[in-house]
Design an enzyme around this catalytic site. Structure first.
Site, mmCIF file in Angstrom:
data_model
loop_
_atom_site.group_PDB
_atom_site.id
_atom_site.type_symbol
_atom_site.label_atom_id
_atom_site.label_comp_id
_atom_site.label_asym_id
_atom_site.label_seq_id
_atom_site.Cartn_x
_atom_site.Cartn_y
_atom_site.Cartn_z
ATOM 1 N N LEU A 15 0.827 -1.210 0.000
ATOM 2 C CA LEU A 15 0.000 0.000 0.000
ATOM 3 C C LEU A 15 0.860 1.258 0.000
ATOM 4 O O LEU A 15 0.574 2.222 -0.713
ATOM 5 C CB LEU A 15 -0.937 0.012 1.225
ATOM 6 C CG LEU A 15 -1.913 -1.168 1.375
ATOM 7 C CD1 LEU A 15 -2.828 -0.945 2.585
ATOM 8 C CD2 LEU A 15 -2.738 -1.378 0.117
ATOM 9 N N THR A 33 9.716 6.762 2.497
ATOM 10 C CA THR A 33 10.660 6.201 3.463
ATOM 11 C C THR A 33 10.440 4.700 3.588
ATOM 12 O O THR A 33 9.323 4.207 3.430
ATOM 13 C CB THR A 33 10.533 6.867 4.855
ATOM 14 O OG1 THR A 33 9.355 6.381 5.509
ATOM 15 C CG2 THR A 33 10.496 8.378 4.751
ATOM 16 N N ASP A 58 13.223 3.147 9.665
ATOM 17 C CA ASP A 58 12.600 2.011 10.351
ATOM 18 C C ASP A 58 11.788 2.625 11.482
ATOM 19 O O ASP A 58 12.344 3.342 12.328
ATOM 20 C CB ASP A 58 13.704 1.082 10.890
ATOM 21 C CG ASP A 58 13.144 -0.134 11.618
ATOM 22 O OD1 ASP A 58 12.054 -0.032 12.225
ATOM 23 O OD2 ASP A 58 13.814 -1.174 11.602
ATOM 24 N N ASN A 85 1.898 4.265 7.384
ATOM 25 C CA ASN A 85 1.476 3.045 6.679
ATOM 26 C C ASN A 85 2.217 1.799 7.147
ATOM 27 O O ASN A 85 1.638 0.716 7.182
ATOM 28 C CB ASN A 85 1.695 3.256 5.176
ATOM 29 C CG ASN A 85 1.691 1.947 4.424
ATOM 30 O OD1 ASN A 85 0.647 1.345 4.188
ATOM 31 N ND2 ASN A 85 2.893 1.466 4.062
ATOM 32 N N SER A 136 -5.049 2.030 9.411
ATOM 33 C CA SER A 136 -5.501 1.089 10.423
ATOM 34 C C SER A 136 -5.883 -0.186 9.690
ATOM 35 O O SER A 136 -5.097 -0.717 8.897
ATOM 36 C CB SER A 136 -6.673 1.707 11.201
ATOM 37 O OG SER A 136 -7.184 0.824 12.149
ATOM 38 N N TYR A 150 -2.982 -8.388 16.535
ATOM 39 C CA TYR A 150 -2.985 -7.403 15.443
ATOM 40 C C TYR A 150 -4.135 -6.410 15.632
ATOM 41 O O TYR A 150 -3.944 -5.187 15.516
ATOM 42 C CB TYR A 150 -3.116 -8.145 14.112
ATOM 43 C CG TYR A 150 -3.226 -7.246 12.905
ATOM 44 C CD1 TYR A 150 -2.151 -6.465 12.478
ATOM 45 C CD2 TYR A 150 -4.411 -7.174 12.160
ATOM 46 C CE1 TYR A 150 -2.252 -5.642 11.364
ATOM 47 C CE2 TYR A 150 -4.519 -6.368 11.047
ATOM 48 C CZ TYR A 150 -3.443 -5.606 10.646
ATOM 49 O OH TYR A 150 -3.541 -4.791 9.544
ATOM 50 N N LYS A 154 -4.381 -2.182 16.036
ATOM 51 C CA LYS A 154 -5.144 -1.293 15.147
ATOM 52 C C LYS A 154 -6.254 -0.577 15.928
ATOM 53 O O LYS A 154 -6.565 0.580 15.644
ATOM 54 C CB LYS A 154 -5.694 -2.081 13.954
ATOM 55 C CG LYS A 154 -4.593 -2.645 13.037
ATOM 56 C CD LYS A 154 -3.702 -1.556 12.436
ATOM 57 C CE LYS A 154 -2.753 -2.106 11.377
ATOM 58 N NZ LYS A 154 -1.919 -1.054 10.751
ATOM 59 N N THR A 185 -1.507 -7.312 -1.403
ATOM 60 C CA THR A 185 -0.115 -6.904 -1.143
ATOM 61 C C THR A 185 0.600 -8.126 -0.576
ATOM 62 O O THR A 185 0.071 -9.233 -0.599
ATOM 63 C CB THR A 185 -0.085 -5.778 -0.077
ATOM 64 O OG1 THR A 185 -0.530 -6.338 1.173
ATOM 65 C CG2 THR A 185 -0.970 -4.608 -0.461
HETATM 66 P P1 NAP Z 1 3.156 -5.298 2.874
HETATM 67 O O1 NAP Z 1 3.053 -5.448 1.402
HETATM 68 O O2 NAP Z 1 3.658 -6.431 3.683
HETATM 69 O O3 NAP Z 1 3.988 -3.978 3.177
HETATM 70 C C1 NAP Z 1 4.325 -3.651 4.507
HETATM 71 C C2 NAP Z 1 5.247 -2.460 4.486
HETATM 72 O O4 NAP Z 1 5.512 -2.068 5.841
HETATM 73 C C3 NAP Z 1 6.581 -2.784 3.815
HETATM 74 O O5 NAP Z 1 7.003 -1.656 3.111
HETATM 75 C C4 NAP Z 1 7.478 -3.032 5.033
HETATM 76 O O6 NAP Z 1 8.851 -2.794 4.792
HETATM 77 C C5 NAP Z 1 6.927 -1.986 5.971
HETATM 78 N N1 NAP Z 1 7.390 -2.178 7.344
HETATM 79 C C6 NAP Z 1 7.151 -3.203 8.194
HETATM 80 N N2 NAP Z 1 7.794 -3.003 9.355
HETATM 81 C C7 NAP Z 1 8.446 -1.815 9.242
HETATM 82 C C8 NAP Z 1 9.282 -1.060 10.091
HETATM 83 N N3 NAP Z 1 9.620 -1.476 11.323
HETATM 84 N N4 NAP Z 1 9.756 0.133 9.640
HETATM 85 C C9 NAP Z 1 9.450 0.581 8.412
HETATM 86 N N5 NAP Z 1 8.701 -0.108 7.530
HETATM 87 C C10 NAP Z 1 8.202 -1.282 7.957
HETATM 88 O O7 NAP Z 1 1.698 -5.008 3.509
HETATM 89 P P2 NAP Z 1 0.637 -3.840 3.213
HETATM 90 O O8 NAP Z 1 -0.644 -4.496 3.011
HETATM 91 O O9 NAP Z 1 1.138 -2.878 2.209
HETATM 92 O O10 NAP Z 1 0.609 -3.163 4.653
HETATM 93 C C11 NAP Z 1 0.650 -1.758 4.813
HETATM 94 C C12 NAP Z 1 -0.272 -1.361 5.963
HETATM 95 O O11 NAP Z 1 -1.614 -1.712 5.621
HETATM 96 C C13 NAP Z 1 0.018 -2.061 7.284
HETATM 97 O O12 NAP Z 1 -0.091 -1.130 8.340
HETATM 98 C C14 NAP Z 1 -1.088 -3.101 7.379
HETATM 99 O O13 NAP Z 1 -1.397 -3.439 8.726
HETATM 100 C C15 NAP Z 1 -2.220 -2.363 6.708
HETATM 101 N N6 NAP Z 1 -3.315 -3.201 6.205
HETATM 102 C C16 NAP Z 1 -3.140 -4.036 5.150
HETATM 103 C C17 NAP Z 1 -4.201 -4.794 4.694
HETATM 104 C C18 NAP Z 1 -4.095 -5.725 3.513
HETATM 105 O O14 NAP Z 1 -4.996 -6.557 3.319
HETATM 106 N N7 NAP Z 1 -3.078 -5.621 2.695
HETATM 107 C C19 NAP Z 1 -5.438 -4.721 5.342
HETATM 108 C C20 NAP Z 1 -5.584 -3.871 6.425
HETATM 109 C C21 NAP Z 1 -4.524 -3.095 6.843
HETATM 110 P P3 NAP Z 1 9.859 -3.977 4.287
HETATM 111 O O15 NAP Z 1 9.687 -4.044 2.793
HETATM 112 O O16 NAP Z 1 11.203 -3.487 4.726
HETATM 113 O O17 NAP Z 1 9.450 -5.238 4.990
#
Ligand code: NAP
Length: 280
Positions: A15, A33, A58, A85, A136, A150, A154, A185
């Site tokens: 995202l 970032t 980070d 995010n 969230s 989790y 949130k 994702t």
């Molecule tokens: P993703 O593809 O796994 O991406 C997660 C991102 O967060 C990656 O860029 C990861 O970096 C980064 N990250 C994790 N820990 C970190 C840290 N300590 N410092 C900096 N960056 C960090 O998942 P996503 O779906 O895009 O998730 C993004 C947000 O959406 C999250 O907050 C997640 O809870 C929320 N969300 C996602 C969904 C869904 O279905 N996809 C649904 C509800 C909420 P690296 O590449 O270095 O690992």
């Protein structure tokens, strides 16, 4: 305001990367970032010209947060839109999570968001403007199977962002919670997700069921991250962005269902609720 400056965490993939891409496509400037800024650079640099700055951050490392906010401020002089995010899922039955895993989940999903926002708010206060998006989840609106830890993180963001919105209004700063349903994702991929690993035989079947369901959903989710990115650009252009935005139809249904269940339960227990006042 014309061109906005965005500051996005976790922009290496998923995202965060698509939100950065949409902001760049809209003509804005983006501080992307990531723990691996080179990955964000590869994803985003092609379309950006001089409007992209990729920085290492980070969210669990205060020095990296301070350095990134300082570099962004030196380069662009302001931050208009912060996107909290970065995050991941620590999933599975509660008793199977170690305290160390729970700490790590809160350190990233909650205290990381607090630390980044604390670093950015002085700039926004000085500007007397700004918008803080916090990603969230539907897991912040309602509990979910295998999601106790989790969802706790949130839910923490929900109360925080909604309260922050009240106290920051005096400075012209707004906050909006983004509530994604299932988006395609790496969220459910082994490269991101963690499952509790304490073996407890009572939970063996339950945990295997949760894990199978989520493994099958990996990279099959209905939500399109690029469209969510564009939705955030639309929200950022609004004079009155919402307290919370249901991102996708499953999120919309959960938000409405939760509101209706709250109403029905409150009505069911209304008499007992009213009976607790001090008798004058
Ligand atoms: P993703 O593809 O796994 O991406 C997660 C991102 O967060 C990656 O860029 C990861 O970096 C980064 N990250 C994790 N820990 C970190 C840290 N300590 N410092 C900096 N960056 C960090 O998942 P996503 O779906 O895009 O998730 C993004 C947000 O959406 C999250 O907050 C997640 O809870 C929320 N969300 C996602 C969904 C869904 O279905 N996809 C649904 C509800 C909420 P690296 O590449 O270095 O690992």
């Amino acid at each position: 305001m014309n061109m906005k400056i965005w500051f996005i965490t976790g922009a290496s993939r998923g995202l965060g990367c698509e939100i950065a891409r949409a902001a760049l496509e809209s003509g804005d400037q983006v501080v992307a970032t990531a723990r691996k800024p080179e990955q964000a650079e590869v994803e985003l640099a092609g379309q950006a010209g001089g409007r992209l700055l990729t920085l290492k951050l980070d969210v669990t490392n205060q020095a990296s947060i301070d350095a990134a906010v300082d570099a962004a401020s030196k380069r662009f002089g302001r931050i208009d839109v912060l996107v909290n995010n970065a995050g991941y899922g620590q999933l599975g039955a509660f008793e199977q999570q170690s305290l160390a895993d729970i700490d790590r989940q809160f350190a990233t999903n909650v205290f990381g968001v607090f630390a980044v926002t604390r670093a950015v708010l002085p700039l926004m206060r000085a500007q007397r403007s700004g918008l803080v998006f916090t990603v969230s989840s539907t897991g912040g609106l309602a509990g979910a199977e295998g999601g106790s830890v989790y969802c706790a993180t949130k839910h923490a963001l929900e109360g925080w962002s909604e309260s922050l919105r009240i106290e920051l209004a005096q400075f012209g700063i707004k906050t909006t919670l983004i509530e994604p349903g299932f988006f395609r994702t790496d969220f459910l991929d082994p490269s991101s997700v963690f499952y509790g690993d304490i073996a407890i035989s009572d939970y063996a079947n339950y945990s295997a069921g949760v894990r199978d369901y989520l493994d099958q959903m990996n990279h099959q989710q209905a939500g399109d991250p690029a469209k969510l990115g564009k939705a955030l650009v639309t929200l950022a252009a609004s004079d009155d962005p919402p307290v919370r935005f249901a991102a996708s139809s499953d999120a919309y249904d959960i938000l409405i269902d939760r509101a209706e269940r709250n109403r029905a339960e409150a009505d069911q227990w209304r008499e007992l609720s009213m009976s607790t006042a001090v008798a004058e």
